[in-house]
Design a protein around this motif. Structure first.
Motif, PDB file in Angstrom:
ATOM      1  N   GLY A 201     -21.940 -32.101   6.163  1.00  0.00           N
ATOM      2  CA  GLY A 201     -23.342 -32.462   6.135  1.00  0.00           C
ATOM      3  C   GLY A 201     -23.898 -32.631   4.738  1.00  0.00           C
ATOM      4  N   TYR A 202     -25.104 -33.188   4.678  1.00  0.00           N
ATOM      5  CA  TYR A 202     -25.747 -33.488   3.394  1.00  0.00           C
ATOM      6  C   TYR A 202     -26.071 -32.229   2.600  1.00  0.00           C
ATOM      7  CZ  TYR A 202     -30.168 -31.757   5.201  1.00  0.00           C
ATOM      8  OH  TYR A 202     -31.155 -30.947   5.694  1.00  0.00           O
ATOM      9  N   ASP A 203     -26.188 -31.076   3.295  1.00  0.00           N
ATOM     10  CA  ASP A 203     -26.607 -29.841   2.630  1.00  0.00           C
ATOM     11  C   ASP A 203     -25.461 -29.099   1.948  1.00  0.00           C
ATOM     12  OD1 ASP A 203     -25.246 -29.075   4.921  1.00  0.00           O
ATOM     13  OD2 ASP A 203     -26.565 -27.372   5.345  1.00  0.00           O
TER      14      ASP A 203
ATOM     15  N   PHE B 220     -17.590 -23.547  -4.910  1.00  0.00           N
ATOM     16  CA  PHE B 220     -17.756 -24.984  -4.702  1.00  0.00           C
ATOM     17  C   PHE B 220     -16.413 -25.608  -4.353  1.00  0.00           C
ATOM     18  CE2 PHE B 220     -16.245 -24.762  -9.015  1.00  0.00           C
ATOM     19  CZ  PHE B 220     -15.543 -25.944  -9.234  1.00  0.00           C
ATOM     20  N   ASP B 221     -16.481 -26.837  -3.875  1.00  0.00           N
ATOM     21  CA  ASP B 221     -15.269 -27.639  -3.718  1.00  0.00           C
ATOM     22  C   ASP B 221     -15.570 -29.047  -4.218  1.00  0.00           C
ATOM     23  OD1 ASP B 221     -16.688 -28.946  -1.721  1.00  0.00           O
ATOM     24  OD2 ASP B 221     -15.429 -28.235  -0.078  1.00  0.00           O
ATOM     25  N   GLU B 222     -14.683 -29.964  -3.917  1.00  0.00           N
ATOM     26  CA  GLU B 222     -14.795 -31.313  -4.460  1.00  0.00           C
ATOM     27  C   GLU B 222     -15.961 -32.104  -3.876  1.00  0.00           C
ATOM     28  OE1 GLU B 222     -11.689 -31.488  -1.102  1.00  0.00           O
ATOM     29  OE2 GLU B 222     -12.472 -30.065  -2.576  1.00  0.00           O
ATOM     30  N   ASN B 223     -16.589 -31.594  -2.797  1.00  0.00           N
ATOM     31  CA  ASN B 223     -17.578 -32.387  -2.075  1.00  0.00           C
ATOM     32  C   ASN B 223     -19.025 -32.018  -2.391  1.00  0.00           C
ATOM     33  OD1 ASN B 223     -15.491 -33.752  -0.516  1.00  0.00           O
ATOM     34  ND2 ASN B 223     -15.235 -31.801   0.551  1.00  0.00           N
ATOM     35  N   VAL B 224     -19.251 -31.091  -3.316  1.00  0.00           N
ATOM     36  CA  VAL B 224     -20.621 -30.604  -3.525  1.00  0.00           C
ATOM     37  C   VAL B 224     -21.544 -31.656  -4.140  1.00  0.00           C
ATOM     38  CG1 VAL B 224     -20.065 -28.151  -3.615  1.00  0.00           C
ATOM     39  CG2 VAL B 224     -19.899 -29.531  -5.711  1.00  0.00           C
TER      40      VAL B 224
END
Length: 665
Positions: free
Chosen positions: A398-400, A383-387
């Motif tokens: 993107g949203y996914d 994961f990263d900060e945007n999940v």
């Protein structure tokens, strides 16, 4: 027989010394080659005390009388016993082929051996080719063993005993039981005659192939691995006193590290593991300590206990999903089996990125409908900060983005580790025109979402700075790890290299786009930077294949090494991978001060760091105006990177953590 001159000519060079019982099988295997080009066999008789030469001559005579078509065979007789290295060098000088194969006369090879080696050179991206070796006949007939492996090709690779079983195209596998080299790449003597095994009293034994391979590596050799070209060794008792082998092996092992002391860092795990085997060998024969053993013990003392070695009782099955291929490529050098699940939401996770790295052999990608989670021992989340908040990325992501991560959190109940590939979201991360007073301030609410979701899950972070910023309940810092053998010393042909500018502009404050602009605003035009442009492999390669990926990765490492300086302006990227890779190639890293850099770089010694754009600019100007000093600092940086970013340390950290989590500790 029809000869197709479009195929390269081979010269097969082999030493005759106490091979009377095996050389006939050697000749038979080469006489049955399915190869349309020309090849010759050159034997060097090193004053063999047995009937090796007579056996070859008799075999040739019988073949001619039986009207068998055989390759041209030449026997060269040394005036005195000079050992295997000197004999090989002499044979190479007498040879005519476009490609030279150096192979022991007690080996047999499969029918397509020459054809597969020839194919390796057609794309002009190969200087050396190697394949499976150290298969043994034991008590079986050699041709019978060959037939078995020819009908079961996968078994040959599975049963081979490599010096480096993970990176099969390593220089460590340049062993003269399955080795070819393009004649144009040979410069001077291929083998160092100080490593010869001969009748001389001070003769050592072994490691001449490793020494040869390492010198080729230092010349940026391009090695190709051929899984379908293999050799089998005809098993036989040693031709020298068995009790003398450990001491003679020890003698040449010492010579190896006296000549190439840096080899201990380039292939540290191999060096330490091999030394331990030799030392145990010496002890098992009840041989007394000698100066060679003491020399090596003193040299390796600092690293005692460091080699990576599998401690788990079984080969673990690990489930995960594709995320950061360059990072995962290194983790998958662990001797476990990995399944990457597809069909769980995130589009990026549906396929491997062959533009970045090859897909390791111990990986399979499998749709979730075909997976039974009960079959697995362990899970790795990425994961990263945007999940949790991809909407904060200004449309770049993107949203996914986080769907695969969320699926694993909800559905996988195995022991697991999560790998964090970023730092907490902050204001202005994806907006270069953000002008609010909160610019660069962490979005605390988003940070807490990620931390709370992971609860008691062990999280691996890439730097101590990232660990401090995230404040996960349970975390462990594992710095990146690389195989130095995959990043040869650079050539310092160009000036300044920087990451892709387009990628920087997507996350201007994260990647230091503003810092870059300040640094180069007053940089002399002749010292302007270049963005990395990796040459694509030859068009013969089909994309999305490992052949393509290996060639692209080789091009990537060599391209980094063409630059004197790697400039890293990133501000928030946790332990930039390219920064360490550039150090491994010997480029001088000039970087902003972030993510632990002060723990491994000392200004003016092995690189430079600062958060002042003017200082960063002055550092680079100084290096470009003092190329010899730049080279000195680059070499020092490479030594540091091999030490602190070596994959032996990385794999050891990972294995220990996985076993600890599985045991619930």
């Amino acid at each position: 027989t029809y000869i197709d001159n479009r195929w390269p000519m081979f010269s097969v060079v082999s030493v005759l010394y106490n091979k009377a019982s095996e050389v006939e099988f050697f000749l038979e295997s080469f006489s049955r080659q399915e190869y349309l080009g020309l090849f010759e066999i050159i034997f060097i008789d090193d004053i063999s005390p047995d009937d090796s030469v007579a056996v070859v001559e008799k075999w040739m005579k019988n073949a001619k009388e039986g009207s068998r078509e055989i390759p041209e065979i030449k026997i060269i007789r040394n005036e005195k016993n000079i050992g295997n290295c000197g004999s090989r060098n002499r044979g190479i000088l007498e040879s005519r082929g476009d490609i030279v194969i150096v192979i022991d006369a007690d080996c047999v090879v499969n029918k397509t051996f020459l054809k597969n080696h020839a194919n390796a050179y057609f794309c002009n991206d190969c200087d050396v080719a190697v394949g499976p070796f150290n298969l043994e006949t034991q008590e079986r007939e050699p041709i019978e063993v060959l037939n078995y492996y020819e009908n079961n090709l996968g078994e040959a690779e599975l049963n081979a005993q490599f010096q480096d079983s993970v990176n099969k195209k390593s220089f460590l596998n340049c062993i003269t039981r399955n080795f070819s080299i393009r004649r144009g790449f040979i410069a001077g003597d291929l083998f160092d005659e100080k490593f010869s095994y001969s009748k001389a009293e001070d003769s050592g034994f072994g490691w001449e192939d490793i020494e040869m391979g390492y010198r080729l590596y230092k010349r940026n050799v391009r090695i190709k691995y051929l899984k379908n070209a293999f050799s089998v060794h005809v098993s036989h008792p040693p031709t020298i006193d068995r009790k003398m082998i450990p001491l003679k092996s020890l003698k040449n092992f010492r010579r190896l590290f006296e000549k190439h002391p840096e080899l201990l860092f380039v292939s540290r795990n191999w060096a330490l593991t091999t030394f331990e085997k030799i030392r145990n060998w010496v002890k098992s024969e009840n041989l007394q300590k000698n100066e060679d053993l003491e020399f090596l013990e003193n040299k390796f003392q600092r690293f005692t206990g460091n080699p990576f070695a599998l401690k788990s009782e079984k080969r673990l099955k690990v489930i995960s999903y594709r995320w950061h291929c360059t990072h995962q490529y290194e983790i998958y050098k662990l001797p476990f089996d990995f399944t990457l699940v597809t069909g769980i939401g995130t589009g990026m996770s549906e396929c491997w990125d062959f533009e970045r790295r090859p897909l390791p052999d111990n990986i399979e990608m499998c749709h979730i409908d075909d997976v039974d989670l009960a079959d697995y021992d362990f899970a790795i989340l990425h994961f990263d900060e945007n999940v949790f908040a991809p909407e904060n990325t200004n449309g770049v992501i993107g949203y996914d983005w986080g769907l695969s991560f969320h699926w694993f959190l909800k559905n996988v109940k195995l022991p697991m580790v999560a790998i964090c590939h970023g730092t907490p979201q902050f204001y202005g991360q994806y907006n270069g025109d953000f002008a609010g007073h909160k610019l660069m301030e962490v979005m605390e609410e988003e940070r807490k979402k990620v931390v709370d979701a992971l609860k008691d899950t062990m999280v691996v972070v890439n730097s101590f700075q990232a660990q401090r910023e995230w404040l996960f309940k349970k975390s462990n810092v594992i710095w990146h790890g690389f195989d130095p053998a995959e990043f040869p010393q650079g050539k310092y042909e160009k000036n300044i290299l920087m990451m892709d500018e387009k990628a920087m502009s997507h996350r201007p404050h994260y990647n230091g786009f503003v810092v870059k602009n300040e640094v180069f605003k007053e940089m002399p035009m002749e010292y302007h930077y270049e963005n990395l442009k990796v040459p694509s492999p030859d068009l013969f390669y089909e994309k999305d294949t490992n052949e393509y990926a290996f060639a692209k990765f080789d091009n990537y490492a060599k391209e980094i090494g063409r630059y004197r300086i790697y400039f890293n302006p990133t501000l928030r990227s946790p332990m930039p991978r390219t920064r360490a890779e550039a150090m491994l190639c010997g480029s001088v890293v000039v970087t902003t001060r972030n993510h632990d850099v002060e723990l491994f770089i000392k200004n003016g010694v092995n690189g430079f760091y600062s958060n002042d754009p003017n200082e960063l600019r002055e550092y680079m100007i100084y290096l470009l105006e003092n190329p010899e000093k730049a080279k000195e600092i680059g070499i020092a940086g490479r030594e540091t990177a091999m030490d602190v970013f070596g994959n032996d340390r990385f794999l050891k950290n990972w294995e220990e953590l996985i076993l600890k989590v599985i045991k619930g500790q």
